[in-house]
Design a protein around this motif. Structure first.
Motif, mmCIF file in Angstrom:
data_model
loop_
_atom_site.group_PDB
_atom_site.id
_atom_site.type_symbol
_atom_site.label_atom_id
_atom_site.label_comp_id
_atom_site.label_asym_id
_atom_site.label_seq_id
_atom_site.Cartn_x
_atom_site.Cartn_y
_atom_site.Cartn_z
ATOM 1 N N ARG A 1 8.932 5.425 -10.612
ATOM 2 C CA ARG A 1 7.600 5.841 -11.065
ATOM 3 C C ARG A 1 6.470 5.030 -10.425
ATOM 4 O O ARG A 1 5.299 5.383 -10.589
ATOM 5 C CB ARG A 1 7.517 5.708 -12.595
ATOM 6 C CG ARG A 1 8.391 6.690 -13.367
ATOM 7 C CD ARG A 1 8.000 6.719 -14.831
ATOM 8 N NE ARG A 1 8.710 7.766 -15.558
ATOM 9 C CZ ARG A 1 9.673 7.533 -16.443
ATOM 10 N NH1 ARG A 1 10.039 6.291 -16.709
ATOM 11 N NH2 ARG A 1 10.274 8.531 -17.072
ATOM 12 N N ILE A 2 6.788 3.957 -9.756
ATOM 13 C CA ILE A 2 5.744 3.098 -9.192
ATOM 14 C C ILE A 2 5.115 3.795 -7.984
ATOM 15 O O ILE A 2 5.828 4.222 -7.063
ATOM 16 C CB ILE A 2 6.323 1.727 -8.791
ATOM 17 C CG1 ILE A 2 6.859 1.006 -10.033
ATOM 18 C CG2 ILE A 2 5.269 0.881 -8.092
ATOM 19 C CD1 ILE A 2 7.619 -0.275 -9.727
ATOM 20 N N PRO A 3 3.785 3.935 -7.953
ATOM 21 C CA PRO A 3 3.144 4.634 -6.829
ATOM 22 C C PRO A 3 3.247 3.853 -5.519
ATOM 23 O O PRO A 3 3.285 2.613 -5.517
ATOM 24 C CB PRO A 3 1.691 4.777 -7.276
ATOM 25 C CG PRO A 3 1.498 3.823 -8.385
ATOM 26 C CD PRO A 3 2.828 3.550 -8.999
ATOM 27 N N ARG A 4 3.284 4.600 -4.444
ATOM 28 C CA ARG A 4 3.385 4.007 -3.108
ATOM 29 C C ARG A 4 2.490 4.759 -2.130
ATOM 30 O O ARG A 4 2.310 5.967 -2.247
ATOM 31 C CB ARG A 4 4.829 4.040 -2.599
ATOM 32 C CG ARG A 4 5.754 3.079 -3.317
ATOM 33 C CD ARG A 4 7.213 3.262 -2.898
ATOM 34 N NE ARG A 4 8.041 2.221 -3.479
ATOM 35 C CZ ARG A 4 8.508 2.238 -4.725
ATOM 36 N NH1 ARG A 4 8.211 3.258 -5.520
ATOM 37 N NH2 ARG A 4 9.264 1.247 -5.187
ATOM 38 N N LEU A 5 1.984 4.014 -1.166
ATOM 39 C CA LEU A 5 1.271 4.603 -0.033
ATOM 40 C C LEU A 5 2.157 4.457 1.194
ATOM 41 O O LEU A 5 2.618 3.351 1.504
ATOM 42 C CB LEU A 5 -0.052 3.878 0.193
ATOM 43 C CG LEU A 5 -0.794 4.224 1.488
ATOM 44 C CD1 LEU A 5 -1.316 5.653 1.438
ATOM 45 C CD2 LEU A 5 -1.928 3.247 1.753
ATOM 46 N N GLU A 6 2.405 5.549 1.885
ATOM 47 C CA GLU A 6 3.135 5.513 3.149
ATOM 48 C C GLU A 6 2.185 5.962 4.249
ATOM 49 O O GLU A 6 1.683 7.088 4.228
ATOM 50 C CB GLU A 6 4.371 6.402 3.089
ATOM 51 C CG GLU A 6 5.401 5.899 2.080
ATOM 52 C CD GLU A 6 6.707 6.671 2.133
ATOM 53 O OE1 GLU A 6 6.786 7.665 2.899
ATOM 54 O OE2 GLU A 6 7.647 6.283 1.414
ATOM 55 N N HIS A 7 1.942 5.046 5.171
ATOM 56 C CA HIS A 7 0.941 5.281 6.221
ATOM 57 C C HIS A 7 1.609 5.180 7.582
ATOM 58 O O HIS A 7 2.349 4.238 7.852
ATOM 59 C CB HIS A 7 -0.180 4.242 6.118
ATOM 60 C CG HIS A 7 -1.157 4.299 7.248
ATOM 61 N ND1 HIS A 7 -1.022 3.539 8.393
ATOM 62 C CD2 HIS A 7 -2.293 5.031 7.416
ATOM 63 C CE1 HIS A 7 -2.014 3.788 9.204
ATOM 64 N NE2 HIS A 7 -2.806 4.695 8.646
ATOM 65 N N ALA A 8 1.350 6.164 8.437
ATOM 66 C CA ALA A 8 1.804 6.120 9.825
ATOM 67 C C ALA A 8 0.586 5.920 10.718
ATOM 68 O O ALA A 8 -0.407 6.654 10.599
ATOM 69 C CB ALA A 8 2.540 7.396 10.202
ATOM 70 N N ASP A 9 0.636 4.921 11.597
ATOM 71 C CA ASP A 9 -0.496 4.671 12.490
ATOM 72 C C ASP A 9 -0.465 5.647 13.667
ATOM 73 O O ASP A 9 0.353 6.578 13.700
ATOM 74 C CB ASP A 9 -0.519 3.209 12.944
ATOM 75 C CG ASP A 9 0.703 2.798 13.761
ATOM 76 O OD1 ASP A 9 1.384 3.685 14.328
ATOM 77 O OD2 ASP A 9 0.986 1.578 13.838
#
Length: 353
Positions: free
Chosen positions: A163-171
Motif C-alpha cells: 500500500r505504500i505509494p511509490r514514484l517510478e521515474h525514467a530519465d
C-alpha cells in the motif's frame, strides 16, 4: 537565475546509528546476516559461544543478538514522548506491546508507533528458516513529539508494503529511479498514507517526509525542494559507489545535510545501484531531554517518566514472556486490541478469499 547555495551543507561518515536533525532524534541501521535457525526461531547454540548475552552488539560473524537470548532482538522495553518508525528491508519482526497489539511484518513493511504517554513493546527477529540463512535489514527512526503531544494516548499502525505509494521515474536515457514514500507528499507518487493523528508528520507545518530512493546506474532524478522555508533535510547515502548532488560528488557512504530549499539533481555516477534514505522536517524547536527510551522536554519530566514506569509499567505486560514470537508460519499480520479480524496485507487478503 542560478542558485549560489551549496547543495551539501554538512556531511559525516555513516555508522550503525545515523545522525539526525530536529524533528528526528536518530536513525538506527540494523544489517544482520543471521545464520540458519535452530528450528525454534532462534540462533543455534554453537553460534552464541563467546557473546555477551543480554547485550550483544558485537556484529560478530556478521550479526548481533542485541538484548535477545535465543531469538535475537529487543525484548519488552518502555518508551515515552516520541515515535518509532520501523522500515524493514529484509527478514521479519515480531511486535508485541502493552496495549495487547501484535504484528509480524517485513519485506518492505513499515510500522509506526506513537509512544505518547507510555508504552512497552518488544521487537524480536524470528529465524524462520532452519535450512538457510535468515538475513535481516531494517531502519528504525525516532521522530520526536512536540510538548503538547508527548502525553497523548499510544497509537500503533502498520503500513503494508503493497500500500505504500511509490514514484517510478525514467530519465531521458530510460534509467530508472524509484522513490518509496513512507511519509510526506511527492508529486507523481500518489496519495500518501496517513501518519498517526498526533504525529508531527500529521501537522501541515511539520513538513515531514520519509523516503527511500533507488537509482539505477547512470540514473538522473531531480529531488524537488521542500515546501517549507524552515524545513531541514538529511540524505543518507548507504548503498552504491558514488553519486552527484547538484554536481557535487560523493564517493563514500555519508550522512548529508542538504539544501532543502532548492531542486537538486541526483545522478548515480557509479556502476552499481545507489540507495538513499531521506528524512525531512521542520524543526519542532523545543528543548530535548533524553534518558534511554524516554524523550521529554525537561529533566523533571524524565524523572516523572521513570517514576510512572516503575509504578504503572505503562499498562503492564499481557504476554507470557518478555520476548514473544508469533509461530513458525511466514504470515504477515497485525492484531489490534478489540478488533474482530487481523489486519493483513493486500496479498494475504486476496489469498484468504
Amino acid at each position: 537565475m542560478t542558485s549560489t547555495r551549496k547543495p551539501i551543507l554538512e556531511s559525516a561518515p555513516l555508522g550503525p546509528r545515523w545522525p539526525c536533525l530536529d524533528p528526528f532524534l536518530f536513525c538506527a541501521h540494523h544489517d544482520d546476516a543471521y545464520p540458519a535457525g535452530d528450528g525454534s526461531l532462534g540462533v543455534q547454540a554453537v553460534e552464541l559461544e563467546g557473546r555477551e548475552m543480554g547485550s550483544d552488539f558485537s556484529a560478530r560473524d556478521g550479526f548481533s543478538m542485541y538484548h535477545g537470548d535465543s531469538v535475537p532482538g529487543f525484548p519488552g522495553h518502555p518508551h515515552r514522548g516520541f515515535e518509532t518508525v520501523t522500515l524493514v528491508r529484509k527478514g521479519l519482526i515480531d511486535h508485541s506491546d502493552s496495549l495487547g497489539a501484535a504484528a509480524r511484518f517485513g519485506g518492505g513493511d513499515v510500522q509506526w508507533l506513537t509512544a505518547g504517554k507510555g508504552i512497552q513493546h518488544s521487537e524480536m527477529f524470528p529465524l524462520l528458516h532452519s535450512d538457510r540463512p535468515n538475513p535481516l535489514e531494517l531502519f528504525q527512526i525516532w521522530l520526536n513529539l512536540p510538548a503538547h503531544s508527548k502525553m497523548v494516548a499510544p497509537h500503533f499502525t502498520m503500513f503494508w508494503n503493497e500500500r505504500i505509494p511509490r514514484l517510478e521515474h525514467a530519465d531521458a536515457d530510460g534509467r530508472k529511479t524509484t522513490v518509496t514514500v513512507v511519509a510526506g507528499e511527492l508529486p507523481g507518487a500518489g496519495r500518501p498514507l496517513a501518519p498517526p493523528p498526533e504525529s508531527w508528520a500529521s501537522q501541515a507545518e511539520g513538513d515531514v517526509a520519509i523516503w527511500t530512493l533507488a537509482l539505477e546506474s547512470g540514473a538522473r532524478w531531480t529531488l524537488p525542494r521542500a515546501r517549507g522555508a524552515e524545513t531541514h533535510r538529511m540524505l543518507y547515502f548507504f548503498v552504491g559507489q558514488s553519486l552527484q548532488i547538484a554536481g557535487q560528488g560523493v564517493d563514500s557512504h555519508q550522512a548529508l545535510h542538504i539544501d532543502a530549499q532548492s531542486d537538486l539533481e541526483l545522478v548515480n555516477t557509479g556502476g552499481d545501484l545507489v540507495e538513499l534514505v531521506l528524512l525531512q522536517g521542520r524543526p519542532i524547536g523545543e528543548p530535548v531531554a533524553q534518558y534511554g527510551p524516554f524523550v521529554m522536554n525537561t529533566q523533571q519530566e524524565i524523572m516523572q517518566a521513570m517514576q510512572d514506569y516503575r509504578r504503572t509499567r505503562f499498562g503492564g505486560w499481557p504476554w507470557k514472556s518478555d520476548d514473544p514470537v508469533h509461530g513458525s508460519e511466514w504470515r504477515r499480520f497485525a492484531r489490534y486490541p478489540g478488533a474482530q479480524h487481523d489486519d493483513l496485507p493486500p496479498a494475504a487478503l486476496e489469498a484468504a478469499r
